[in-house]
Design a protein around this motif. Structure first.
Motif, short mmCIF file in Angstrom:
data_model
loop_
_atom_site.label_atom_id
_atom_site.label_comp_id
_atom_site.label_asym_id
_atom_site.label_seq_id
_atom_site.Cartn_x
_atom_site.Cartn_y
_atom_site.Cartn_z
N UNK A 198 0.87 -1.18 0.00
CA UNK A 198 0.00 0.00 0.00
C UNK A 198 0.91 1.23 0.00
N UNK A 199 0.78 2.06 -1.03
CA UNK A 199 1.55 3.29 -1.15
C UNK A 199 0.62 4.50 -1.05
N UNK A 200 1.08 5.54 -0.37
CA UNK A 200 0.34 6.79 -0.26
C UNK A 200 1.33 7.94 -0.22
N UNK A 201 0.89 9.13 -0.68
CA UNK A 201 1.81 10.27 -0.77
C UNK A 201 1.24 11.53 -0.15
N UNK A 202 0.07 11.44 0.50
CA UNK A 202 -0.60 12.64 0.98
C UNK A 202 0.16 13.44 2.01
N UNK A 203 1.03 12.80 2.80
CA UNK A 203 1.77 13.53 3.83
C UNK A 203 3.10 14.07 3.30
N UNK A 204 3.49 13.67 2.09
CA UNK A 204 4.76 14.07 1.48
C UNK A 204 5.93 13.79 2.42
N UNK A 205 5.88 12.68 3.11
CA UNK A 205 6.94 12.24 4.01
C UNK A 205 7.20 10.76 3.76
N UNK A 206 8.49 10.38 3.81
CA UNK A 206 8.81 8.97 3.63
C UNK A 206 8.63 8.23 4.95
N UNK A 207 7.95 7.12 4.87
CA UNK A 207 7.71 6.29 6.06
C UNK A 207 7.46 4.86 5.60
N UNK A 208 8.30 3.96 6.05
CA UNK A 208 8.14 2.55 5.71
C UNK A 208 7.79 1.80 6.99
N UNK A 209 6.56 1.39 7.10
CA UNK A 209 6.09 0.72 8.32
C UNK A 209 6.50 -0.75 8.30
N UNK A 210 6.64 -1.32 9.50
CA UNK A 210 6.82 -2.77 9.58
C UNK A 210 5.61 -3.45 8.96
N UNK A 211 5.81 -4.53 8.22
CA UNK A 211 4.65 -5.21 7.62
C UNK A 211 3.72 -5.77 8.69
N UNK A 212 2.46 -5.88 8.37
CA UNK A 212 1.51 -6.50 9.31
C UNK A 212 0.88 -7.72 8.65
N UNK A 213 0.57 -8.69 9.47
CA UNK A 213 0.01 -9.95 8.98
C UNK A 213 -1.46 -10.05 9.34
N UNK A 214 -2.14 -10.90 8.59
CA UNK A 214 -3.55 -11.16 8.83
C UNK A 214 -3.70 -12.51 9.54
N UNK A 215 -4.90 -12.93 9.69
CA UNK A 215 -5.16 -14.22 10.34
C UNK A 215 -4.44 -15.33 9.59
N UNK A 216 -4.00 -16.35 10.34
CA UNK A 216 -3.32 -17.48 9.70
C UNK A 216 -4.22 -18.20 8.71
N UNK A 217 -5.53 -17.98 8.85
CA UNK A 217 -6.46 -18.62 7.90
C UNK A 217 -6.43 -17.93 6.54
N UNK A 218 -5.90 -16.71 6.50
CA UNK A 218 -5.79 -15.99 5.23
C UNK A 218 -4.36 -16.17 4.75
N UNK A 219 -4.15 -17.14 3.90
CA UNK A 219 -2.80 -17.49 3.48
C UNK A 219 -2.68 -17.44 1.97
N UNK A 220 -1.45 -17.43 1.52
CA UNK A 220 -1.12 -17.42 0.09
C UNK A 220 -0.34 -18.69 -0.21
N UNK A 221 -0.62 -19.32 -1.33
CA UNK A 221 0.05 -20.55 -1.69
C UNK A 221 -0.86 -21.75 -1.49
N UNK A 222 -0.29 -22.92 -1.69
CA UNK A 222 -1.07 -24.14 -1.60
C UNK A 222 -0.39 -25.16 -0.69
N UNK A 223 -1.24 -25.93 -0.01
CA UNK A 223 -0.73 -27.03 0.78
C UNK A 223 0.20 -26.58 1.89
N UNK A 224 1.25 -27.35 2.11
CA UNK A 224 2.19 -27.06 3.20
C UNK A 224 3.04 -25.82 2.93
N UNK A 225 3.06 -25.36 1.68
CA UNK A 225 3.88 -24.19 1.35
C UNK A 225 3.14 -22.88 1.58
#
Length: 718
Positions: free
Chosen positions: A290-317
Motif C-alpha cells: 500500500x503506497x500513499x503520498x498525501x503527507x509528502x513524508x517517507x515512512x516505511x512501516x513494519x509489515x503487518x500480517x492477517x489471520x493465519x487462515x488468510x494465506x497465500x500458496x497451496x498445501x504445506x507451502x
C-alpha cells in the motif's frame, strides 16, 4: 512449467509539476536500477498553478520523453484542463507511455500485477480545508539518492525480456484496454492553435472543488470491484487475495500510529490527512503493498500480517498473508536521504502464487499485528458474499446516496428473526437474543433455582437446568476451553469480535467502547445530565488484554511468563492514565474496576466510567451500602488463593484499591456490581443492565468516532 513473470516496479510520490526534471531522473534510475516494467506515481504529478504550464504543453506534445510505462493516480488537486480533456478522449493516456488513473479502479499489467487505485482526498477533509492550503514547490531540484529501496523479500532478478514498457496488453482506467492505435494517435495528436501559451488548473465552466476528492461511494465501488477480482482471478472455489499494490493519496488512519519502530528508522510522521475510509479500504482488500503520498513524508512501516487462515500458496507451502505500507515524500521537497521519494521492488504477482506457478514469499520476521483490524468487518478474504457487511461498515450503499446499507440493531426498527433462529438466551424461537424476556439474568442473579417449564439448555439440549448450570460444562476440559476461547467476545482471534467498538490498540492491550454503555455523549457545557456524559462519545470504555487473560491480578503479581505480564501491566497503566487525563479535561474522575471469576475461558476486562469529580467521595460509601445488602465486606487485598474470583475497584477519592472476594460456590455475587455502583452514583438505576442500553451500530460508530477524536491527544500509540 514456464517461468512466471516478475515485475520490477518503481513507485514515486508527488512530482508537483517538475515534469522535465522528474522524467529525466526516472531515466537515470531506470538505467541504474532497472529496467523497470512500470512506474507508478501515487501523488500529484502536476502543479497547482501555471508555474509549469509550458512543461505540461511539452508533455502533451511528447516533447518530454517518458522512458518507462507510467501510471499516475490523481492527487489532491484537479488535473489541468487540457490534461483532463486528453485523458477523457484517450482512456486516460495523455502522451506516449503515460496514463492517468482517474477515479478508482483495478489495473492489471502484462506480468499479472494487479493494482487497485483511488485518487483524491476524502471529501470531508476537502470541505474543511482552507483556501490558502496550497503546496509550495522548491525551485531547486534534488538529485535522487544513491540508495534504492528494493524490497528484500522480492529481491529476485528480473527477466529483461519480460520487462516491456508500454505493453499494449496493459489496461487503463477502470480496466479499459489501451490499444496500439490509441497510443499512436495520442503520439501524433497536436495541440490546438491558440491554446499553447497557458493551461488552466481550473475547469472552464463547472464549479468544481479546488481539491480532487473521493467519497464513500467511490470506496464502496472499488471494494466491490476487488471482491469480484478475488473470486474470479485464481479459478478456485474460494476467494483469494488478488491485489498486489494499492495506490491512494490519503494515508490510512491508524497505520503509522501503532508501530513503535519503522523499517526506515524514522519516527512516524504526523498524519494530518489520514483517512479512516482508506483504512476501511485497505483492511477489506488486503493488498500486498500500500503506497500513499498525501503527507509528502517517507515512512516505511513494519509489515503487518492477517489471520493465519488468510494465506497465500497451496498445501504445506502456504504462508500467512501480509501487507507493507510505504508513505513517499515529494520528488523535489528535500535533499534528506531519509525523506525518500521513490521505492523500487520486484513484485511476484499474487496470481502466480495462488495458481501454484510460483512459491509464496516467507512471512517477514518483523511482522506486527494488523493495525487496521478495527476497520475490517470480516476476518476472511473479501468476496461477494461478505460484501454487504463490508460496505455497511463504511456507511456506503453503492447506490445514489451515501445512506447506510442497513439499520441493524435499531430500536424498534429491527425486523423479526428468521423462523429457524433460536435465541441463545432462553433457547426459544420468535425473538432476537437482545429482546429475550430473561435477558440480563444469569445464574448469579436468578432467585429461582430451576428454569421455567419448557426451557431447554442450549448446551446439552436437555430440560431441568439453566444453561449456566449445565453439567456438560467442564472448566478442566481442554476441548471445552478451546471452544470457549474461539467464541470469546474479546479475543481478536475470534472472527466475530465486535470491531465496531475498537477505539485504540497497543502492543499488549486495546481500548474499546463498552457495548450498551452506561453513559452516552452529551454536551460539555451542560456537564452530567442524566446518563449523558460531557466526555465526547460518553467515555465508558473497556481496557482489554489482547492475549486471552482471565485475571489482571496475575499480570500485576507476575507468573511463569513474567516478562509478558510486566508488559501487559505497564501498558494497562498507560491506558488508564491516558483515559483519566481525558476525563480530567471535563472535570470528571474515572471509576475503574475489574470483575474476575478467574475462569480460563472468561476474558477479563478493566472498565472505566466517568463520574463527576464532585461525586468521587461518594464512591466508597455507596459501595459499602451495596456490600451490606449482599452480605459482603470490603477487603484490602486480593483473595488468598490466586485462582479465587474477586471484584477490584480503585477509589477515585483516595486512589486506593478496594477488593471484594467472591464467595466460593456462591451464586449470589452480582457480576454487574461495578456498573450498578456507577448507576447509583450517577442516579440512573434504569441503566444498570447493559442489554437495556444497546444502540444501533451506526450510533455506536458515531460515539466511537467522537471519543477517538477527543482521545487522540492522549493516545500514546499515535
Amino acid at each position: 512449467m514456464a517461468q512466471p513473470h516478475i515485475a520490477k516496479v518503481l513507485v514515486v510520490g508527488s512530482v508537483n509539476g517538475h515534469l522535465a526534471d522528474f522524467f529525466a531522473k526516472v531515466k537515470k534510475l531506470d538505467a541504474r536500477y532497472g529496467p523497470f516494467s512500470i512506474l507508478l506515481v501515487v501523488g500529484n504529478l502536476f502543479a497547482n498553478s501555471d508555474d509549469h504550464a509550458e512543461e505540461v504543453i511539452s508533455l502533451l506534445k511528447n516533447e518530454i520523453t517518458v522512458s518507462v510505462m507510467t501510471y499516475a493516480v490523481v492527487g489532491d488537486r484537479p488535473l489541468p484542463r487540457r490534461v483532463r480533456e486528453r485523458a477523457s478522449l484517450k482512456s486516460g493516456e495523455i502522451c506516449n507511455n503515460l496514463v492517468i488513473l482517474s477515479g478508482q479502479g483495478v489495473l492489471q499489467t502484462s506480468e499479472g500485477v494487479k493494482i487497485a487505485y483511488l485518487g483524491g482526498r476524502y471529501i470531508s477533509q476537502c470541505l474543511a480545508e482552507t483556501s490558502n492550503s496550497s503546496i509550495e514547490n522548491s525551485a531547486n531540484a534534488a538529485e535522487p539518492t544513491d540508495r534504492v529501496a528494493v524490497d528484500p523479500e522480492n529481491s529476485v532478478s528480473v527477466d529483461k525480456g519480460n520487462s516491456t514498457a508500454g505493453n499494449n496488453e496493459e489496461k487503463g482506467t477502470a480496466g479499459s484496454e489501451i490499444s496500439k492505435e490509441e497510443k499512436g494517435s495520442a503520439a501524433s495528436e497536436s495541440i490546438n492553435e491558440g491554446k499553447d501559451d497557458t493551461i488552466s488548473d481550473s475547469p472552464p465552466d463547472d464549479d468544481e472543488s479546488t481539491h480532487a476528492h473521493f467519497d464513500k461511494l467511490a470506496v464502496a465501488d472499488l471494494i466491490s470491484q476487488v471482491a469480484a477480482e478475488n473470486e474470479k482471478t485464481f479459478q478456485k472455489a474460494i476467494a483469494q487475495p488478488s491485489i498486489d499494490i494499492l495506490l491512494t493519496f490519503d494515508w490510512p488512519y491508524g497505520a503509522a500510529a501503532t508501530s513503535p519502530h519503522t523499517a526506515s528508522d524514522l519516527s512516524p510522521p504526523s498524519t494530518q490527512f489520514a483517512s479512516n475510509k482508506i483504512s476501511h479500504l485497505c483492511a477489506a482488500i488486503m493488498p500486498r503493498y500500500h503506497f500513499a503520498a498525501g503527507e509528502e513524508s517517507f515512512y516505511e512501516r513494519q509489515p503487518w500480517k492477517y489471520s493465519d487462515r488468510i494465506s497465500i500458496g497451496r498445501g504445506s507451502s502456504a504462508v500467512p498473508h501480509f501487507t507493507r505500507f510505504i508513505g513517499l515524500g515529494a520528488v523535489n521537497a528535500s535533499r534528506n536521504e531519509k525523506q525518500r521519494w521513490f521505492y523500487a521492488m520486484n513484485v511476484n504477482p499474487l496470481r502466480n502464487i495462488s495458481q501454484g506457478t510460483s512459491a509464496p514469499n516467507e512471512l517477514p520476521a518483523n511482522c506486527t499485528t494488523n493495525p487496521l483490524f478495527r476497520f475490517g468487518k470480516i476476518a476472511r478474504v473479501l468476496d461477494t458474499k461478505s460484501l454487504p457487511r463490508v460496505l455497511s461498515a463504511i456507511d456506503s450503499s453503492g447506490g445514489g446516496n451515501e445512506a447506510s446499507l442497513s439499520n441493524r440493531g435499531g430500536q424498534g426498527k429491527r425486523p423479526p428473526p428468521p423462523l429457524n433462529y433460536i435465541c441463545h438466551g432462553c433457547n426459544q424461537p420468535g425473538h432476537w437474543i437482545s429482546d429475550c424476556p430473561v435477558k440480563g439474568q444469569n445464574k448469579r442473579q436468578r432467585s429461582d433455582s430451576s428454569p421455567p417449564s419448557g426451557y431447554v439448555c442450549h448446551k446439552c439440549k436437555k430440560q431441568g437446568h439453566w444453561r449456566s448450570d449445565c453439567p456438560a460444562d467442564s472448566s478442566t476440559s481442554s476441548g471445552h476451553a478451546s471452544d470457549a476461547l474461539s467464541k470469546c467476545w474479546f479475543c481478536l482471534a475470534n472472527p466475530d469480535v465486535d470491531q465496531n467498538l475498537m477505539a485504540a490498540i497497543g502492543e499488549e492491550a486495546y481500548v474499546a467502547m463498552a457495548k450498551g454503555a452506561l453513559v452516552a455523549g452529551g454536551s460539555a457545557k451542560d456537564g452530567f445530565h442524566g446518563h449523558f456524559s460531557p466526555i465526547p462519545g460518553g467515555g465508558h470504555v473497556l481496557i482489554v488484554p489482547i492475549v486471552h487473560t482471565d485475571s489482571l491480578r496475575r499480570a500485576c503479581e507476575g507468573s511463569d511468563n513474567a516478562g509478558a505480564d510486566q508488559r501487559l501491566s505497564a501498558e494497562i497503566d498507560r491506558w488508564t492514565e491516558a483515559v483519566s487525563a481525558l476525563f480530567a479535561e471535563y472535570d470528571c474522575a474515572p471509576l475503574i474496576f475489574e470483575t474476575s471469576r478467574c475462569l480460563p475461558h472468561v476474558h477479563t476486562t478493566l472498565q472505566m466510567i466517568p463520574i463527576p469529580n464532585a461525586k468521587a467521595e461518594s464512591v466508597k460509601p455507596a459501595l459499602e451500602d451495596l456490600c451490606k445488602a449482599d452480605g459482603l465486606a470490603l477487603a484490602a487485598d486480593y483473595p488468598p488463593a490466586q485462582h479465587d474470583g474477586y471484584f477490584a475497584l480503585r477509589d477515585p477519592a483516595s486512589g486506593n484499591d478496594l477488593f471484594l472476594h467472591m464467595p466460593k460456590g456462591s451464586k449470589s455475587f452480582n457480576l454487574e456490581l461495578g456498573r450498578k455502583l456507577a448507576a447509583r452514583i450517577l442516579g440512573v438505576p434504569a441503566r444498570e443492565h447493559w442489554r437495556q442500553c444497546v444502540v444501533s451500530e451506526d450510533k455506536e460508530a458515531a460515539e466511537r468516532d467522537r471519543f477517538i477524536a477527543a482521545f487522540s491527544k492522549h493516545d500514546f500509540t499515535r
